[in-house]
Motif scaffolding. Structure first.
Motif, short mmCIF file in Angstrom:
data_model
loop_
_atom_site.label_atom_id
_atom_site.label_comp_id
_atom_site.label_asym_id
_atom_site.label_seq_id
_atom_site.Cartn_x
_atom_site.Cartn_y
_atom_site.Cartn_z
N PHE B 64 0.84 -1.20 0.00
CA PHE B 64 0.00 0.00 0.00
C PHE B 64 0.88 1.25 0.00
CE2 PHE B 64 -2.67 -3.03 2.60
CZ PHE B 64 -3.52 -3.36 1.56
N LYS B 68 1.26 4.10 -2.88
CA LYS B 68 1.05 5.54 -2.64
C LYS B 68 2.28 6.34 -3.07
CE LYS B 68 -2.04 4.75 1.21
NZ LYS B 68 -2.03 4.55 2.67
N ALA B 97 -5.42 3.16 -1.76
CA ALA B 97 -4.01 3.43 -2.06
C ALA B 97 -3.85 3.83 -3.52
CB ALA B 97 -3.17 2.19 -1.75
#
Lengths: 154, 286
Positions: B64, B68, B97
């Protein structure tokens, strides 16, 4: 609206921002006001629709927004709120509100969805949110004040 | 058609090999591999892949966080998350994300390739929405100026409106649906006052009344336009969120996630500007 309904949004702020590189997220104040707010610097509007509807507006100063974007971009220097920084803080607003939707659904409030963020940047002015009463919560995110204005009704 | 170029991010050399084999078998080209966040951006920049497959459970920064980071570096990056976990919470985290797809481990080759094809194929339905919205918003704006203000307007189309400066009063309406979007209706304070006077058949009693007339006008235009788009394609499922109204000239209005279109209406009471755009919802889950 039921004041308890704001908790998923506040939890979303506290849960999301540390993932973006911030060390501390503290709630500074909570105020109930009318539908018209004053703003200056940066204000991000996100529409919400479902069993709860309205707008969430997230505000900060321009200098605060630059520092905010800088932290999100791993400390990269941000002298002005350029396209990349605007995109970064929009992502933050989007993530916080999307996270709030997930938390609403965990609380049994299903089907709440959000629209993409629209940013206003400049000297500011007033903004009227689509509810008679707006709950405004000021957070200190590291040393940056971030105001979350919740204009939702059921 | 040239092969889809894929970068594989996974801490396990074994998993990377399995994925690379499945991808190559399916006609994709594996152009880069990274094992952690440390080399992620460098490899991505070097190999410039069409898409990235990303493991979720990795030591240090997880999938995640890597997604990002990558999407902050390149907002156009397309990431498919790969994980043995398959529950609602993990999927929601993946969506938030910014991943465009999600595949469960152990990866089945045909499932992985189907997700990749879906992510990479041009979305015709979005293309239709983008094209139809220009004509429909222009038509609905003109109609409602005539209906609600009994005056005519000269409508002109504007080019890219990603950046826009407020004339004084700006109504923002969020759109929810298969492709979320935004509507931004902008006019001067003076035009809004004149418009309110015509629509109310008397001068507005307060600044709040001017704001509410502008909001109502934009709400009608946005609502009717979205209904017309839904009639053309049922699955759009577009609905409008309640309007927020910003006041203050010279503020910049930015919609970073959208490619905005715009139309302008020159009326007896001033220039009305209407911009709108949709976000390509490429989130696909298998």
């Amino acid at each position: 609206m039921d004041v308890n309904r704001i908790n998923p949004i506040l939890d979303a702020v506290g849960g999301t921002l540390p993932q973006l590189g911030f060390q501390s997220v503290t709630k500074k104040s909570v105020a109930l006001g009318g539908s018209v707010l004053k703003w200056a610097g940066v204000m991000i509007n996100i529409g919400m629709l479902g069993s709860i509807k309205g707008s969430i507006a997230i505000g900060m100063s321009t200098a605060g927004a630059c520092r905010f974007a800088s932290t999100m971009m791993m400390g990269m220097e941000v002298k002005e709120l350029d396209e990349l920084s605007q995109s970064a803080i929009s992502e933050m607003a989007n993530m916080v509100c999307a996270n709030a939707c997930t938390r609403f659904s965990q609380d049994g409030i299903e089907g709440v969805d959000i629209s993409p963020p629209v940013l206003f940047v400049g000297e500011g002015g007033k903004v009227t949110l689509p509810v008679p009463k707006v709950i405004s919560v000021a957070f200190m995110v590291d040393d940056i004040q971030v105001d979350i204005h919740i204009g939702l009704h059921e | 058609m040239s092969a889809i170029r894929v970068m594989v991010v996974d801490d396990s050399p074994f998993s990377r090999t399995l994925l690379a084999e499945a991808l190559t078998q399916g006609g994709c080209e594996v152009v880069g591999e990274a094992e952690s966040i440390e080399t992620l951006i460098q490899v991505y920049d070097e190999c410039k892949p069409d898409l990235v497959t990303m493991d979720i459970a990795m030591p240090g920064a997880d999938g995640f966080e890597c997604t990002k980071t990558l999407r902050l570096h390149d907002p156009a990056a397309k990431v498919i998350l790969v994980s043995s976990m398959k529950d609602e919470e993990t999927e929601a985290d993946a969506r938030h994300a910014g991943a465009v797809g999600y595949v469960q481990k152990p990866v089945e080759e045909d499932v992985l390739l189907r997700v990749i094809q879906n992510v990479m194929s041009p979305d015709k339905m979005f293309g239709n929405l983008d094209a139809w919205s220009c004509d429909i918003f222009a038509e609905v704006l003109a109609q409602n100026i005539t209906r609600m203000t009994k005056s005519t307007a000269k409508i002109t189309e504007q080019a890219d409106l990603r950046k826009n400066i407020s004339q004084g009063i700006t109504v923002v309406i969020g759109i929810i649906g298969r492709y979320p979007g935004s509507i931004v209706f902008d006019l001067t304070q003076e035009a809004a006052e004149k418009m309110a006077e015509i629509m109310l058949r008397r001068p507005a009693k307060s600044p709040a009344e001017v704001v509410s007339v502008a909001a109502e006008f934009a709400n009608v235009v946005g609502g009717v336009a979205c209904s017309m788009l839904n009639r053309k394609e049922k699955s759009f499922g577009l609905r409008v969120a309640p309007p927020s109204v910003f006041q203050g000239a010279t503020n910049e209005i930015i919609s970073p996630m959208l490619h905005m279109h715009g139309v302008e209406a020159d009326t007896d009471f001033g220039r009305l500007s209407l911009s709108f755009g949709f976000k390509k919802g490429t989130v696909l889950w298998m």
